[in-house]
Design a protein around this motif. Structure first.
Motif, PDB file in Angstrom:
ATOM      1  N   HIS A  56       0.824  -1.214   0.000  1.00 25.31           N
ATOM      2  CA  HIS A  56       0.000   0.000   0.000  1.00 25.31           C
ATOM      3  C   HIS A  56       0.855   1.261   0.000  1.00 25.31           C
ATOM      4  CE1 HIS A  56      -3.294   2.705   0.481  1.00 25.31           C
ATOM      5  NE2 HIS A  56      -2.951   3.062   1.707  1.00 25.31           N
ATOM      6  N   THR A  57       1.989   1.238   0.703  1.00 31.81           N
ATOM      7  CA  THR A  57       2.827   2.438   0.727  1.00 31.81           C
ATOM      8  C   THR A  57       3.431   2.749  -0.637  1.00 31.81           C
ATOM      9  OG1 THR A  57       4.770   1.167   1.478  1.00 31.81           O
ATOM     10  CG2 THR A  57       3.405   2.227   3.180  1.00 31.81           C
ATOM     11  N   ILE A  58       3.578   1.746  -1.489  1.00 31.01           N
ATOM     12  CA  ILE A  58       4.034   2.021  -2.854  1.00 31.01           C
ATOM     13  C   ILE A  58       3.053   2.968  -3.545  1.00 31.01           C
ATOM     14  CG2 ILE A  58       4.420   1.012  -5.145  1.00 31.01           C
ATOM     15  CD1 ILE A  58       5.491  -1.482  -3.748  1.00 31.01           C
ATOM     16  N   THR A  59       1.775   2.687  -3.383  1.00 30.92           N
ATOM     17  CA  THR A  59       0.737   3.537  -3.967  1.00 30.92           C
ATOM     18  C   THR A  59       0.619   4.863  -3.216  1.00 30.92           C
ATOM     19  OG1 THR A  59      -0.505   1.597  -4.693  1.00 30.92           O
ATOM     20  CG2 THR A  59      -1.723   3.668  -4.541  1.00 30.92           C
ATOM     21  N   PHE A  60       0.616   4.782  -1.902  1.00 35.62           N
ATOM     22  CA  PHE A  60       0.396   5.947  -1.043  1.00 35.62           C
ATOM     23  C   PHE A  60       1.446   7.028  -1.286  1.00 35.62           C
ATOM     24  CE2 PHE A  60       0.972   7.917   3.251  1.00 35.62           C
ATOM     25  CZ  PHE A  60      -0.287   8.491   3.378  1.00 35.62           C
ATOM     26  N   TYR A  61       2.719   6.640  -1.292  1.00 37.99           N
ATOM     27  CA  TYR A  61       3.793   7.623  -1.393  1.00 37.99           C
ATOM     28  C   TYR A  61       4.035   8.107  -2.824  1.00 37.99           C
ATOM     29  CZ  TYR A  61       5.106   7.579   3.482  1.00 37.99           C
ATOM     30  OH  TYR A  61       5.099   7.750   4.843  1.00 37.99           O
ATOM     31  N   TYR A  62       3.475   7.430  -3.802  1.00 43.89           N
ATOM     32  CA  TYR A  62       3.564   7.938  -5.175  1.00 43.89           C
ATOM     33  C   TYR A  62       2.928   9.324  -5.255  1.00 43.89           C
ATOM     34  CZ  TYR A  62       2.042   8.592 -10.029  1.00 43.89           C
ATOM     35  OH  TYR A  62       1.784   9.118 -11.268  1.00 43.89           O
ATOM     36  N   ILE A  63       1.739   9.475  -4.702  1.00 47.74           N
ATOM     37  CA  ILE A  63       1.062  10.770  -4.721  1.00 47.74           C
ATOM     38  C   ILE A  63       1.778  11.766  -3.808  1.00 47.74           C
ATOM     39  CG2 ILE A  63      -1.076  11.990  -4.190  1.00 47.74           C
ATOM     40  CD1 ILE A  63      -1.231  10.286  -6.704  1.00 47.74           C
ATOM     41  N   LEU A  64       2.111  11.329  -2.587  1.00 41.92           N
ATOM     42  CA  LEU A  64       2.707  12.250  -1.629  1.00 41.92           C
ATOM     43  C   LEU A  64       4.067  12.771  -2.078  1.00 41.92           C
ATOM     44  CD1 LEU A  64       1.818  10.716   1.854  1.00 41.92           C
ATOM     45  CD2 LEU A  64       0.670  12.534   0.595  1.00 41.92           C
ATOM     46  N   LYS A  65       4.836  11.939  -2.755  1.00 41.38           N
ATOM     47  CA  LYS A  65       6.185  12.333  -3.127  1.00 41.38           C
ATOM     48  C   LYS A  65       6.285  12.980  -4.510  1.00 41.38           C
ATOM     49  CE  LYS A  65       8.748  11.288   0.424  1.00 41.38           C
ATOM     50  NZ  LYS A  65       9.544  12.334   1.105  1.00 41.38           N
ATOM     51  N   PHE A  66       5.423  12.591  -5.444  1.00 39.48           N
ATOM     52  CA  PHE A  66       5.585  13.077  -6.810  1.00 39.48           C
ATOM     53  C   PHE A  66       4.510  14.060  -7.261  1.00 39.48           C
ATOM     54  CE2 PHE A  66       9.007  10.209  -8.138  1.00 39.48           C
ATOM     55  CZ  PHE A  66       9.649  11.027  -9.056  1.00 39.48           C
ATOM     56  N   ALA A  67       3.433  14.224  -6.492  1.00 37.87           N
ATOM     57  CA  ALA A  67       2.341  15.089  -6.953  1.00 37.87           C
ATOM     58  C   ALA A  67       2.800  16.508  -7.224  1.00 37.87           C
ATOM     59  CB  ALA A  67       1.203  15.083  -5.928  1.00 37.87           C
ATOM     60  N   VAL A  68       3.616  17.063  -6.316  1.00 33.26           N
ATOM     61  CA  VAL A  68       4.069  18.445  -6.489  1.00 33.26           C
ATOM     62  C   VAL A  68       4.872  18.596  -7.775  1.00 33.26           C
ATOM     63  CG1 VAL A  68       5.447  20.318  -5.512  1.00 33.26           C
ATOM     64  CG2 VAL A  68       4.020  18.911  -4.010  1.00 33.26           C
ATOM     65  N   GLN A  69       5.805  17.670  -8.005  1.00 31.05           N
ATOM     66  CA  GLN A  69       6.636  17.752  -9.203  1.00 31.05           C
ATOM     67  C   GLN A  69       5.810  17.538 -10.470  1.00 31.05           C
ATOM     68  OE1 GLN A  69      10.183  18.443  -8.937  1.00 31.05           O
ATOM     69  NE2 GLN A  69       9.629  19.061 -11.000  1.00 31.05           N
ATOM     70  N   ILE A  70       4.870  16.584 -10.413  1.00 28.30           N
ATOM     71  CA  ILE A  70       4.016  16.316 -11.579  1.00 28.30           C
ATOM     72  C   ILE A  70       3.208  17.555 -11.959  1.00 28.30           C
ATOM     73  CG2 ILE A  70       1.950  15.048 -12.335  1.00 28.30           C
ATOM     74  CD1 ILE A  70       3.077  12.631 -10.758  1.00 28.30           C
ATOM     75  N   VAL A  71       2.592  18.182 -10.975  1.00 26.85           N
ATOM     76  CA  VAL A  71       1.773  19.367 -11.242  1.00 26.85           C
ATOM     77  C   VAL A  71       2.643  20.533 -11.713  1.00 26.85           C
ATOM     78  CG1 VAL A  71       0.232  21.073 -10.194  1.00 26.85           C
ATOM     79  CG2 VAL A  71      -0.037  18.648  -9.652  1.00 26.85           C
ATOM     80  N   ALA A  72       3.826  20.683 -11.115  1.00 24.34           N
ATOM     81  CA  ALA A  72       4.715  21.767 -11.534  1.00 24.34           C
ATOM     82  C   ALA A  72       5.124  21.621 -13.003  1.00 24.34           C
ATOM     83  CB  ALA A  72       5.955  21.796 -10.645  1.00 24.34           C
ATOM     84  N   ASP A  73       5.264  20.385 -13.477  1.00 26.97           N
ATOM     85  CA  ASP A  73       5.713  20.136 -14.852  1.00 26.97           C
ATOM     86  C   ASP A  73       4.564  20.057 -15.852  1.00 26.97           C
ATOM     87  OD1 ASP A  73       8.286  20.056 -13.926  1.00 26.97           O
ATOM     88  OD2 ASP A  73       8.440  17.868 -13.873  1.00 26.97           O
ATOM     89  N   TYR A  74       3.339  19.813 -15.368  1.00 29.22           N
ATOM     90  CA  TYR A  74       2.218  19.554 -16.273  1.00 29.22           C
ATOM     91  C   TYR A  74       1.801  20.852 -16.974  1.00 29.22           C
ATOM     92  CZ  TYR A  74      -1.831  16.891 -17.911  1.00 29.22           C
ATOM     93  OH  TYR A  74      -2.749  16.220 -18.691  1.00 29.22           O
ATOM     94  N   PRO A  75       1.565  20.801 -18.298  1.00 31.65           N
ATOM     95  CA  PRO A  75       1.180  22.014 -19.037  1.00 31.65           C
ATOM     96  C   PRO A  75      -0.073  22.651 -18.427  1.00 31.65           C
ATOM     97  CG  PRO A  75       1.710  20.245 -20.551  1.00 31.65           C
ATOM     98  CD  PRO A  75       1.686  19.639 -19.178  1.00 31.65           C
ATOM     99  N   PRO A  76      -0.119  23.950 -18.251  1.00 37.24           N
ATOM    100  CA  PRO A  76       0.857  24.943 -18.726  1.00 37.24           C
ATOM    101  C   PRO A  76       2.036  25.162 -17.797  1.00 37.24           C
ATOM    102  CG  PRO A  76      -0.971  26.062 -17.685  1.00 37.24           C
ATOM    103  CD  PRO A  76      -1.305  24.605 -17.635  1.00 37.24           C
ATOM    104  N   GLY A  77       2.138  24.423 -16.672  1.00 34.40           N
ATOM    105  CA  GLY A  77       3.216  24.597 -15.711  1.00 34.40           C
ATOM    106  C   GLY A  77       2.816  25.560 -14.604  1.00 34.40           C
ATOM    107  N   TYR A  78       3.289  25.269 -13.380  1.00 25.83           N
ATOM    108  CA  TYR A  78       2.934  26.097 -12.229  1.00 25.83           C
ATOM    109  C   TYR A  78       4.188  26.396 -11.414  1.00 25.83           C
ATOM    110  CZ  TYR A  78      -1.786  24.534 -13.397  1.00 25.83           C
ATOM    111  OH  TYR A  78      -2.969  24.268 -14.066  1.00 25.83           O
ATOM    112  N   GLU A  79       4.181  27.542 -10.735  1.00 28.86           N
ATOM    113  CA  GLU A  79       5.287  27.887  -9.855  1.00 28.86           C
ATOM    114  C   GLU A  79       5.359  26.886  -8.697  1.00 28.86           C
ATOM    115  OE1 GLU A  79       7.661  30.268 -10.109  1.00 28.86           O
ATOM    116  OE2 GLU A  79       6.845  30.515 -12.141  1.00 28.86           O
TER     117      GLU A  79
END
Length: 447
Positions: free
Chosen positions: A263-286
């Protein structure tokens, strides 16, 4: 009263104000853990910009404290059963404060990984000790609610930390201030724990310390006892070998440990990568704007843990947790569909946080129930330690998948990462309905 079991006094009498104070402090310590663990995720965009590292290398930084948590859960979890819950919590706070402060002054990836590993050792031991203290300081009727509140502390810390990071620390001082802030708050809690948290009755009883038992009973407003129940000379001792060698406990230990790991494989995917994913996703965010999604993920997590405590008190642990694992995996997979606005991203993380963290709450309740009192911290620490392999592997696996498939394949990566909760669901359904103390009694009578 002669030879009274003091644990029964805790289990069967109403909660005192001091007991609730201890529960609140355990919630705060778990909140501190939540902030300290996710501090690297809040800082991730700033670290990436300053050091110019790719996602795969960032995954190593993000997993460092999770690897340390695995070692801390096993090593310091055992320490809590050998030397006491209180001294273990103090030692863990020292590790955490030192690691956070040094991370805030790291000059590159290698020292950052080392300092986050040190922080993780403290967090891992803290989780094992505080879960045991919450279970052992509460009455039977209040225990499930208290544990749910305790688990809710983890996302609560991330919420407060996320607001502080996005609204104050990142815009004003930069990413390093996140770690300095965590170090200061961690150090401030050391004297508070020392003064207000007594050693648990269950630990003192297991060590045959009558004076310690009565000291804690007095702190909790309970009557003193004249003598402890006589223990057999062959009574089980708290160690990892006990939870693995006992035929009744071994299946519980393995199902909880590896179920939590998946379960932690799934759980920490969002917690650890969500910020980076959203920052990179078009159009991009600060970075400061992207960090808000993690705050909202933990709003969902806090709400999920809080609500799930009431659900468990009415419907039990097993089937409600299984349902949360199933819905959580669907929510994580749907995260990969992407979103067009920051508001939509925030709602996506609220949903994933709600269901995945509710399942975490179910696991913590299962830890408290599944292991006998004499090895509760050892068993919890072992399960958390195994679980941290999944937590540490999560950003590494996600980073490798993005490198292999490409950053544009968000849906495919999200669906793969969601499979961890499905595997966890299968193992959780294998758990027996009987609690750990009863399983040990059954095995003792059978032999």
């Amino acid at each position: 009263m002669a030879a009274t079991d003091p644990r029964a006094l805790i289990d069967e009498t109403p909660m005192s104000t001091r007991q609730w104070i201890v529960v609140v402090l355990m919630v705060l310590l778990n909140a501190l853990d939540g902030f300290d663990v996710l501090s690297s995720a809040f800082a991730a965009p700033g670290i990436t910009q300053e050091w110019g590292i790719p996602r795969a290398e960032l995954g190593i930084v993000l997993s460092a404290e999770l690897v340390g948590m695995g070692f801390g859960s096993v090593l310091l979890g055992g320490m809590a059963d050998k030397y006491g819950r209180k001294v273990t919590m103090i030692a863990c706070l020292v590790f955490m404060a030192a690691g956070m402060w040094m991370a805030g002054h790291a000059s590159g990836v290698a020292p950052m990984v080392a300092f986050r590993f040190i922080t993780g050792i403290g967090i891992g031991g803290m989780l094992a000790a505080t879960n045991a203290v919450t279970a052992e300081s509460t009455s039977t009727t209040a225990r499930k609610t208290a544990i749910a509140a305790y688990v809710a502390g983890y996302p609560l810390g991330a919420i407060i930390g996320g607001i502080a990071a996005s609204e104050w620390l990142l815009p004003t001082y930069g990413w390093r201030a996140i770690f300095d802030f965590g170090a200061i708050v961690t150090a401030a809690l050391i004297p508070v724990v020392w003064l207000l948290v007594p050693e648990t009755v269950a630990f003192n009883s297991a060590k045959d310390r009558l004076a310690g038992v009565n000291k804690t009973l007095a702190a909790f407003g309970k009557a003193a006892i004249d003598a402890l129940p006589v223990r057999s000379a062959t009574a089980a001792k708290p160690s990892v070998m006990d939870i693995l060698s006992n035929p009744k406990l071994r299946p519980v230990t393995l199902a909880l440990s590896f179920g939590y790991m998946f379960h932690t494989i799934t759980f920490y995917y969002i917690l650890k990568f969500a910020v980076q994913i959203v920052a990179d996703y078009p159009p991009g965010y600060e970075p400061s704007e992207a960090a808000t999604v993690l705050t909202w993920a933990n709003v969902g997590g806090f709400t999920g843990s809080f609500v799930f405590g009431f659900i468990m008190s009415r419907f039990g642990i097993k089937w409600p947790t299984a349902l949360m694992l199933l819905i959580g995996s669907v929510a994580v997979a749907s995260f990969g569909l992407g979103r067009d606005t920051i508001d939509a991203w925030q709602w996506a993380t609220i949903l994933t946080g709600f269901f995945t963290n509710a399942a975490i709450s179910g696991y913590y309740a299962a830890f408290a129930r599944g292991f006998p009192a004499y090895a509760r911290a050892t068993g919890t620490g072992f399960a958390l330690g195994i679980g941290r392999f999944g937590a540490a592997g999560s950003p590494l696996i996600a980073g490798a998948l993005f490198t292999w498939l490409g950053n544009d394949e968000l849906l495919v990566v999200s669906c793969i990462m969601a499979m961890g909760s499905i595997a966890s669901l299968i193992l959780f359904l294998m758990l027996p309905e009987t609690d750990g103390d009863e399983l040990v009694r059954q095995e003792s009578e059978a032999s």
